[in-house]
Write a protein that holds these residues in place. Structure first.
Motif, PDB file in Angstrom:
ATOM      1  N   UNK A  30       0.868  -1.183   0.000  1.00  0.00           N
ATOM      2  CA  UNK A  30       0.000   0.000   0.000  1.00  0.00           C
ATOM      3  C   UNK A  30       0.903   1.231   0.000  1.00  0.00           C
ATOM      4  N   UNK A  31       0.503   2.285  -0.718  1.00  0.00           N
ATOM      5  CA  UNK A  31       1.310   3.506  -0.799  1.00  0.00           C
ATOM      6  C   UNK A  31       0.557   4.647  -0.107  1.00  0.00           C
ATOM      7  N   UNK A  32       1.198   5.228   0.913  1.00  0.00           N
ATOM      8  CA  UNK A  32       0.645   6.376   1.630  1.00  0.00           C
ATOM      9  C   UNK A  32       1.492   7.606   1.314  1.00  0.00           C
ATOM     10  N   UNK A  33       0.858   8.641   0.743  1.00  0.00           N
ATOM     11  CA  UNK A  33       1.551   9.862   0.341  1.00  0.00           C
ATOM     12  C   UNK A  33       1.220  11.003   1.295  1.00  0.00           C
ATOM     13  N   UNK A  34       2.246  11.685   1.787  1.00  0.00           N
ATOM     14  CA  UNK A  34       2.087  12.880   2.612  1.00  0.00           C
ATOM     15  C   UNK A  34       2.910  13.980   1.956  1.00  0.00           C
ATOM     16  N   UNK A  35       2.243  15.013   1.420  1.00  0.00           N
ATOM     17  CA  UNK A  35       2.969  16.046   0.680  1.00  0.00           C
ATOM     18  C   UNK A  35       2.562  17.437   1.163  1.00  0.00           C
ATOM     19  N   UNK A  36       3.314  18.447   0.729  1.00  0.00           N
ATOM     20  CA  UNK A  36       3.103  19.831   1.151  1.00  0.00           C
ATOM     21  C   UNK A  36       2.305  20.615   0.104  1.00  0.00           C
ATOM     22  N   UNK A  37       1.390  21.443   0.574  1.00  0.00           N
ATOM     23  CA  UNK A  37       0.567  22.262  -0.321  1.00  0.00           C
ATOM     24  C   UNK A  37       1.430  23.193  -1.165  1.00  0.00           C
ATOM     25  N   UNK A  38       2.554  23.680  -0.587  1.00  0.00           N
ATOM     26  CA  UNK A  38       3.400  24.626  -1.309  1.00  0.00           C
ATOM     27  C   UNK A  38       4.256  23.978  -2.395  1.00  0.00           C
ATOM     28  N   UNK A  39       4.175  22.647  -2.541  1.00  0.00           N
ATOM     29  CA  UNK A  39       4.833  22.007  -3.687  1.00  0.00           C
ATOM     30  C   UNK A  39       4.185  22.465  -5.000  1.00  0.00           C
ATOM     31  N   UNK A  40       2.895  22.796  -4.918  1.00  0.00           N
ATOM     32  CA  UNK A  40       2.146  23.248  -6.099  1.00  0.00           C
ATOM     33  C   UNK A  40       2.295  22.290  -7.283  1.00  0.00           C
ATOM     34  N   UNK A  41       2.045  21.012  -7.018  1.00  0.00           N
ATOM     35  CA  UNK A  41       2.118  20.023  -8.086  1.00  0.00           C
ATOM     36  C   UNK A  41       1.121  20.364  -9.194  1.00  0.00           C
ATOM     37  N   UNK A  42       1.530  20.137 -10.432  1.00  0.00           N
ATOM     38  CA  UNK A  42       0.620  20.276 -11.561  1.00  0.00           C
ATOM     39  C   UNK A  42      -0.468  19.207 -11.443  1.00  0.00           C
ATOM     40  N   UNK A  43      -1.715  19.620 -11.496  1.00  0.00           N
ATOM     41  CA  UNK A  43      -2.827  18.709 -11.232  1.00  0.00           C
ATOM     42  C   UNK A  43      -2.920  17.599 -12.267  1.00  0.00           C
ATOM     43  N   UNK A  44      -2.786  17.932 -13.546  1.00  0.00           N
ATOM     44  CA  UNK A  44      -2.903  16.921 -14.594  1.00  0.00           C
ATOM     45  C   UNK A  44      -1.774  15.894 -14.506  1.00  0.00           C
ATOM     46  N   UNK A  45      -0.555  16.361 -14.276  1.00  0.00           N
ATOM     47  CA  UNK A  45       0.584  15.444 -14.166  1.00  0.00           C
ATOM     48  C   UNK A  45       0.454  14.562 -12.924  1.00  0.00           C
ATOM     49  N   UNK A  46      -0.034  15.157 -11.836  1.00  0.00           N
ATOM     50  CA  UNK A  46      -0.227  14.389 -10.604  1.00  0.00           C
ATOM     51  C   UNK A  46      -1.244  13.274 -10.824  1.00  0.00           C
ATOM     52  N   UNK A  47      -2.347  13.598 -11.474  1.00  0.00           N
ATOM     53  CA  UNK A  47      -3.388  12.594 -11.710  1.00  0.00           C
ATOM     54  C   UNK A  47      -2.875  11.443 -12.568  1.00  0.00           C
ATOM     55  N   UNK A  48      -2.011  11.763 -13.517  1.00  0.00           N
ATOM     56  CA  UNK A  48      -1.445  10.718 -14.364  1.00  0.00           C
ATOM     57  C   UNK A  48      -0.617   9.743 -13.530  1.00  0.00           C
ATOM     58  N   UNK A  49       0.170  10.276 -12.599  1.00  0.00           N
ATOM     59  CA  UNK A  49       0.995   9.432 -11.731  1.00  0.00           C
ATOM     60  C   UNK A  49       0.115   8.568 -10.827  1.00  0.00           C
ATOM     61  N   UNK A  50      -0.915   9.182 -10.261  1.00  0.00           N
ATOM     62  CA  UNK A  50      -1.790   8.449  -9.345  1.00  0.00           C
ATOM     63  C   UNK A  50      -2.538   7.325 -10.064  1.00  0.00           C
TER      64      UNK A  50
END
Length: 369
Positions: A30-50
């Motif tokens: 199982x993969x648990x992700x904890x990230x920071x809001x200020x990373x400002x990940x690109x939403x489309x790229x993030x969704x592709x990874x997920x």
């Protein structure tokens, strides 16, 4: 249960992707992700990874992450859990309490034989506390949980919950673990003034105390405690130092952070029921540190910690400032062989003294599993 921990200070999405692939290659289930809001990940790229992740995936975006005895406003923690967990994402699509209760019962049937949970809520979903209450009522006494609220300090709603289908908001995520969680909570806040009767409130909004506008009375009480006249913008500074507290039947204080005001009501993180008795609280860094130290020592006393997961309130981080390492150090200290990981959360979730699962504020929630 041991976990694979990958930590990066980088806000890069490619570093997050590398860490996810790394824990999968090392045998995580199982993969648990904890990230920071200020990373400002690109939403489309993030969704592709997920969406391309082959394992059950969970977690959220928080104001800060915690690794060992430091907090970080950029970066990510990828926790590879070595057990197969069941992840259920509850979308809060209705304001009707009855519908919510029925929805929770229906969706929870798939995890009703589990006893240990990580609960992560979109902090700005107005049903997150009602969810916690109904979930506990359905699952029954004897369950253990740790968790907290995800989101941004700007109080705006974003997609912050990680799922295999992408980033979502207005959702509470429950990660059911097939292993026991040892948990403990503490805060260090004490009564300064009160009690005051809550004469009008609606959910998070406290409209009047003792039949007076809440903000008016709140300002008057604080003014009587300090020497200099209060400035017009005093609320942002003093609300962090003087939260509200509800006394429970078992004598515990349930802290309620004041988020904002319109000059009449106070909006809190968490519900404040009508006819409850509420107090003005205070503390200092020493008392808060002692409370967190006691939390960690109690968890250590209960057994070996293979994975150590902390949900610490982001307003504690604001109060400690550059001294936040002092609090994190005393939490890490009883566990020399286990790296502390966690987040600064917008509200914390855990079992209270009587066993019920509650939404907490300005508190330290530590779990080991």
């Amino acid at each position: 249960m041991a976990s694979i921990i990958k930590f990066t200070e980088s806000p890069s999405l490619s570093e997050l992707s590398k860490s996810i692939n790394s824990v999968i290659e090392e045998g995580a289930k199982t993969v648990l992700l904890l990230t920071c809001i200020d990373n400002n990940y690109d939403l489309d790229e993030t969704e592709q990874i997920l969406k391309t992740c082959t394992l059950p995936l969970c977690g959220a975006v928080f104001p800060k992450v915690i690794y060992k005895n430091k907090s970080y406003s950029h970066g990510a923690i990828v926790l590879g859990l070595m057990v197969s967990s069941k992840v259920v994402n509850y979308s809060m699509l209705t304001d009707s309490d009855t519908h919510l209760k029925n929805y929770i019962q229906t969706e929870s049937k798939q995890i009703e034989h589990y006893q240990n949970f990580i609960i992560i809520s979109d902090a700005f979903c107005n049903q997150c506390e009602n969810f916690t209450d109904h979930f506990y009522d359905y699952m029954g006494s004897g369950i253990s949980a740790i968790g907290g609220g995800a989101g941004s300090m700007d109080l705006l709603s974003y997609p912050v919950i990680f799922t295999n289908q992408g980033l979502v908001n207005n959702t509470t995520q429950v990660v059911a673990l097939p292993c026991p969680i040892t948990n403990n909570i503490g805060h260090g806040w004490e009564i300064l003034e009160g009690p005051y009767l809550v004469t009008s409130s609606e959910g998070h909004y406290v409209h009047s105390l003792n039949y007076r506008p809440t903000f008016e009375l709140y300002k008057e009480i604080i003014q009587n405690k300090i020497d200099s006249p209060l400035e017009d913008d005093f609320f942002n500074e003093y609300s962090k130092r003087f939260p509200l507290g509800i006394m429970s039947l078992d004598g515990d204080i349930l802290v309620r952070d004041s988020l904002q005001t319109n000059g009449a009501y106070l909006e809190c993180v968490g519900n404040v029921p009508v006819n409850s008795m509420i107090y003005l609280l205070h503390s200092d860094l020493h008392k808060m540190t002692l409370a967190s130290e006691k939390v960690a020592q109690e968890v250590a006393r209960k057994g070996i910690a293979n994975t150590l997961l902390l949900f610490d309130c982001v307003t504690r981080d604001l109060l400690f400032g550059e001294n936040i390492g002092d609090e994190l150090e005393v939490i890490q200290r009883p566990f020399p062989n286990t790296s502390l990981v966690g987040v600064m959360a917008l509200g914390e979730i855990a079992n209270t003294t009587n066993g019920s699962i509650r939404l907490l504020n300005k508190s330290t929630v530590l779990g080991s599993f």
